[in-house]
Write a protein that holds these residues in place. Structure first.
Motif, PDB file in Angstrom:
ATOM      1  N   ALA A  33     -10.797  -8.087  -6.937  1.00 26.07           N
ATOM      2  CA  ALA A  33      -9.619  -8.408  -5.960  1.00 26.07           C
ATOM      3  C   ALA A  33     -10.259  -9.531  -4.960  1.00 26.07           C
ATOM      4  CB  ALA A  33      -9.453  -6.943  -5.100  1.00 26.07           C
ATOM      5  N   TYR A  50      -4.114  -9.953   0.507  1.00 25.61           N
ATOM      6  CA  TYR A  50      -4.909  -9.430  -0.381  1.00 25.61           C
ATOM      7  C   TYR A  50      -4.221  -9.596  -1.846  1.00 25.61           C
ATOM      8  CZ  TYR A  50      -6.493  -5.127  -3.257  1.00 25.61           C
ATOM      9  OH  TYR A  50      -7.117  -4.542  -4.215  1.00 25.61           O
ATOM     10  N   ILE A  51      -5.002  -9.561  -3.000  1.00 23.91           N
ATOM     11  CA  ILE A  51      -4.326  -9.749  -4.338  1.00 23.91           C
ATOM     12  C   ILE A  51      -5.331  -8.823  -5.256  1.00 23.91           C
ATOM     13  CG2 ILE A  51      -5.252 -11.730  -5.016  1.00 23.91           C
ATOM     14  CD1 ILE A  51      -2.605 -12.206  -6.566  1.00 23.91           C
ATOM     15  N   SER A  52      -4.974  -7.663  -6.121  1.00 24.98           N
ATOM     16  CA  SER A  52      -5.718  -7.089  -6.951  1.00 24.98           C
ATOM     17  C   SER A  52      -6.066  -7.896  -7.964  1.00 24.98           C
ATOM     18  CB  SER A  52      -4.893  -5.975  -7.044  1.00 24.98           C
ATOM     19  OG  SER A  52      -4.076  -5.907  -8.226  1.00 24.98           O
ATOM     20  N   ALA A  54      -5.159  -7.012 -10.850  1.00 28.61           N
ATOM     21  CA  ALA A  54      -3.871  -6.915 -11.635  1.00 28.61           C
ATOM     22  C   ALA A  54      -2.775  -7.738 -10.936  1.00 28.61           C
ATOM     23  CB  ALA A  54      -3.447  -5.502 -11.958  1.00 28.61           C
ATOM     24  N   GLY A  55      -2.837  -8.081  -9.885  1.00 26.03           N
ATOM     25  CA  GLY A  55      -1.959  -8.953  -9.252  1.00 26.03           C
ATOM     26  C   GLY A  55      -1.045  -8.208  -8.137  1.00 26.03           C
ATOM     27  N   ALA A  56      -1.459  -6.978  -7.760  1.00 31.57           N
ATOM     28  CA  ALA A  56      -0.604  -6.307  -6.533  1.00 31.57           C
ATOM     29  C   ALA A  56      -1.057  -7.129  -5.309  1.00 31.57           C
ATOM     30  CB  ALA A  56      -1.207  -4.865  -6.857  1.00 31.57           C
ATOM     31  N   THR A  57      -0.137  -7.177  -4.576  1.00 30.82           N
ATOM     32  CA  THR A  57      -0.377  -7.935  -3.138  1.00 30.82           C
ATOM     33  C   THR A  57      -0.143  -7.067  -1.870  1.00 30.82           C
ATOM     34  OG1 THR A  57       1.848  -8.930  -3.264  1.00 30.82           O
ATOM     35  CG2 THR A  57       0.282 -10.052  -4.219  1.00 30.82           C
ATOM     36  N   ASN A  58      -0.617  -7.399  -1.063  1.00 32.78           N
ATOM     37  CA  ASN A  58      -0.442  -6.994   0.341  1.00 32.78           C
ATOM     38  C   ASN A  58      -0.595  -7.764   1.428  1.00 32.78           C
ATOM     39  OD1 ASN A  58       0.396  -4.800   2.123  1.00 32.78           O
ATOM     40  ND2 ASN A  58      -1.499  -3.597   2.062  1.00 32.78           N
ATOM     41  N   LYS A  64       3.632 -11.351   6.809  1.00 30.03           N
ATOM     42  CA  LYS A  64       4.593 -11.052   5.813  1.00 30.03           C
ATOM     43  C   LYS A  64       5.970 -11.745   5.845  1.00 30.03           C
ATOM     44  CE  LYS A  64       5.598  -6.503   3.550  1.00 30.03           C
ATOM     45  NZ  LYS A  64       5.419  -5.049   3.482  1.00 30.03           N
ATOM     46  N   THR A  68       2.450 -16.130   0.938  1.00 30.05           N
ATOM     47  CA  THR A  68       2.536 -15.604  -0.292  1.00 30.05           C
ATOM     48  C   THR A  68       0.984 -15.831  -1.147  1.00 30.05           C
ATOM     49  OG1 THR A  68       4.740 -16.000  -0.774  1.00 30.05           O
ATOM     50  CG2 THR A  68       3.431 -15.395  -2.728  1.00 30.05           C
ATOM     51  N   SER A  70      -1.407 -15.589  -4.425  1.00 28.72           N
ATOM     52  CA  SER A  70      -1.209 -15.717  -5.948  1.00 28.72           C
ATOM     53  C   SER A  70      -2.420 -15.919  -6.535  1.00 28.72           C
ATOM     54  CB  SER A  70      -0.210 -16.515  -6.493  1.00 28.72           C
ATOM     55  OG  SER A  70      -0.558 -17.993  -6.046  1.00 28.72           O
TER      56      SER A  70
END
Length: 113
Positions: A33, A50-52, A54-58, A64, A68, A70
């Motif tokens: 991550a 944050y980006i995991s 696998a591409g999950a974001t917060n 917000k 973005t 990526s």
């Protein structure tokens, strides 16, 4: 040894945009991550996005809808696209590789007219 190198900071007018990049050396990037943090003068470092792996974001509430995060695992690079910038976004921005708790050197973002 893994290293992180940020780039893309600079001076921008309120309402403008910037894209930060963070390039990682080493082979653990794709399984780790990543995060962006920032530190304004006289303030504590705060989490931004944050980006995991696998591409999950917060995102922090303050960014917000405007920022973005990526990643491009083929390039070992994470990005932070910052739109509708405000003066209060002025800070040194740092990327963070969660897998090994590694920080980049930071890149200055200044939002001013």
């Amino acid at each position: 040894q893994v290293q992180l190198v940020e780039s893309g900071g600079g001076l921008v007018q309120p309402g403008g945009s910037l894209r930060l990049s963070c390039a990682a050396s080493g082979n653990i990037f794709s399984i780790s991550a990543m995060g962006w943090y920032r530190q304004a003068p006289g303030k504590l470092r705060e989490w931004v996005a944050y980006i995991s792996s696998a591409g999950a974001t917060n995102y922090a509430a303050s960014v917000k809808g405007r920022f973005t995060i990526s990643r491009d695992n083929a390039k070992n690079t994470v990005y932070l696209q910052m739109n509708s910038l405000k003066r209060e976004d002025t800070a040194v921005y740092y990327c963070h590789l969660a897998g090994v708790d590694l920080w980049g050197q930071g890149t200055q973002v200044t939002v001013s007219s």
